[in-house]
Design a protein around this motif. Structure first.
Motif, short mmCIF file in Angstrom:
data_model
loop_
_atom_site.label_atom_id
_atom_site.label_comp_id
_atom_site.label_asym_id
_atom_site.label_seq_id
_atom_site.Cartn_x
_atom_site.Cartn_y
_atom_site.Cartn_z
N THR A 131 11.77 -17.16 -41.30
CA THR A 131 10.45 -18.60 -41.60
C THR A 131 10.76 -19.21 -42.57
O THR A 131 10.70 -20.86 -42.31
N CYS A 185 11.30 -23.58 -43.40
CA CYS A 185 10.13 -24.24 -44.07
C CYS A 185 11.09 -25.21 -44.97
O CYS A 185 10.41 -25.05 -46.05
N LEU A 196 0.99 -14.18 -37.05
CA LEU A 196 1.08 -15.09 -37.66
C LEU A 196 1.21 -15.83 -38.16
O LEU A 196 1.08 -17.36 -37.85
N TYR A 197 1.48 -15.34 -39.26
CA TYR A 197 1.80 -16.59 -40.83
C TYR A 197 2.93 -17.16 -40.20
O TYR A 197 3.17 -18.36 -40.30
N THR A 241 4.35 -18.09 -37.45
CA THR A 241 3.88 -19.19 -36.18
C THR A 241 3.89 -20.16 -37.06
O THR A 241 4.00 -21.49 -36.38
N ALA A 242 2.78 -19.97 -37.64
CA ALA A 242 1.72 -21.21 -37.96
C ALA A 242 2.56 -21.78 -39.07
O ALA A 242 2.47 -23.91 -39.23
N MET A 243 3.30 -21.41 -40.16
CA MET A 243 4.15 -21.73 -40.99
C MET A 243 5.54 -23.15 -39.83
O MET A 243 5.57 -24.17 -40.51
N ILE A 254 5.14 -23.84 -37.05
CA ILE A 254 4.79 -25.25 -36.54
C ILE A 254 4.62 -26.66 -37.76
O ILE A 254 4.97 -27.40 -37.43
N ALA A 255 3.36 -25.59 -38.47
CA ALA A 255 3.17 -26.53 -40.02
C ALA A 255 4.02 -27.68 -40.19
O ALA A 255 4.12 -28.54 -40.75
N TRP A 279 6.40 -29.76 -36.84
CA TRP A 279 6.29 -30.75 -35.87
C TRP A 279 6.62 -31.57 -36.08
O TRP A 279 7.08 -31.78 -34.68
N ILE A 306 9.15 -20.17 -33.14
CA ILE A 306 7.58 -19.96 -32.35
C ILE A 306 7.72 -19.62 -31.46
O ILE A 306 7.01 -18.24 -31.60
N SER A 364 7.80 -15.61 -32.12
CA SER A 364 6.39 -14.99 -33.27
C SER A 364 5.52 -15.08 -32.46
O SER A 364 4.88 -14.09 -32.75
#
Length: 334
Positions: A120, A124, A184-185, A187-189, A191-192, A195, A214, A217
């Motif tokens: 992740t 990122c 969850l973190y 997955t969220a990172m 996407i954020a 995107w 994604i 996760s």
């Protein structure tokens, strides 16, 4: 909670009165043994492939990732071996053997969290904010692992000649929740931070990197949630051990799928070469309009060398503009 326990487990920190739900039948044990064999086979193949790719002059970023994968697979096999040994725990090795099983089990789970969170972080762009969140999550997960090791106990029942593991309910819930938060973190990172990259054809390989993280996760979130539910609300030994065995299978598949996914990224990189040339030859006015997404892609190309590019400088110039890639320095398979 150990990685899994073929003998029974109680969601209590005290000696329990065990019922029939806490004793597994022979067919149930045989079914779990088949899952064990499947997981061990996956891990052995993963170790062999990692070693062969590192030996074939892999890039340094891949070597770091391969080291994490090898550590994960070794811990996974160790957990399964100890779980099988735990069936034969006697009065002398019940207590200390269960502690050792619990320690190795937590190391296994934490090694998986490290792998997922590192992927992740790379996706990122090694952002400092993402790095800070990862440090907090890993520290929290490690803390609850220590608490669980200290508070969970095992006892030997001479009447049934069985070593029973008593899971502390608080730490059992907390460390599962910590693992779920890490998933969850991740997955969220993913996407954020990425995107906008789904909209640009020049980032085809980057979209694959983001999508695979994604998907991985999301799968882990689902299986961890099931394991957390069975540990917290169920006293059925088979359901508990099945959830942990499926969790181990999902984790080993998620980690070792990196070898398969790298081939897909290699194909995407080869297909993206014409797009890179088209972007290089656009007009100056059009280039100004394209530069915002390029800056995002620059960060990802430079950091996705975990599984995509080994020399991002050949693709991205010093000012963040795309250049003609040097095919000799691009190794998507690594």
């Amino acid at each position: 909670m150990p990685f899994t326990r073929l003998s029974s487990t109680s969601n209590s920190s005290h000696q329990a009165s065990y019922n029939s739900d806490e004793v597994m039948s022979v067919p149930q044990i045989l079914f779990l043994s088949l899952l064990f064999g499947w997981i061990i086979n996956t891990c052995i193949i993963g170790i062999l492939v990692s070693v062969m790719r590192v030996a074939s002059a892999a890039s340094m970023p891949y070597k770091k990732l391969a080291a994490m994968m090898i550590l994960f697979n070794v811990l996974c096999i160790s957990c399964l071996g100890i779980a099988i040994w735990a069936v034969f725990f006697g009065a002398l090795d019940c207590v200390y053997g269960s502690i050792g099983e619990n320690v190795v089990g937590h190391c296994f789970y934490i090694s998986f969290d490290i792998f997922i969170l590192y992927k992740t972080l790379a996706t990122c762009g090694f952002d400092r904010r993402v790095r800070a969140g990862i440090i907090v999550l890993l520290a929290n997960r490690t803390l609850w692992a220590v608490v669980d090791i200290a508070r969970s106990r095992a006892s030997y029942d001479a009447a049934t000649l069985t070593c029973y593991y008593s899971q502390d309910p608080l730490s059992g819930f907390a460390y599962n929740l910590s693992g779920l938060l890490s998933d969850l973190y991740a997955t969220a990172m993913c996407i954020a931070f990425n995107w906008s990259n789904f909209a640009y054809t020049v980032s085809a390989v980057l979209r694959i990197v983001v999508k695979e993280n994604i998907l991985r996760s999301f799968l882990v979130v689902c299986i961890t949630g099931f394991a957390s539910f069975s540990t917290t609300f169920s006293t059925n030994a088979f359901l508990q051990n099945l959830s942990y065995s499926l969790q181990g299978l999902a984790y080993s598949a998620a980690v070792n799928s990196e070898h398969f996914l790298s081939t897909i990224r290699k194909d995407a990189m080869n297909r993206s070469m014409p797009s890179l040339n088209q972007v290089k030859n656009v007009s100056t006015n059009h280039r100004a309009a394209v530069e915002p997404p390029v800056s995002i892609s620059t960060r990802l190309i430079a950091t996705s060398n975990v599984g995509c590019v080994t020399a991002a400088g050949d693709v991205v110039g010093k000012k963040g503009t795309l250049q003609e890639p040097n095919r000799r320095n691009i190794d998507p398979s690594q």
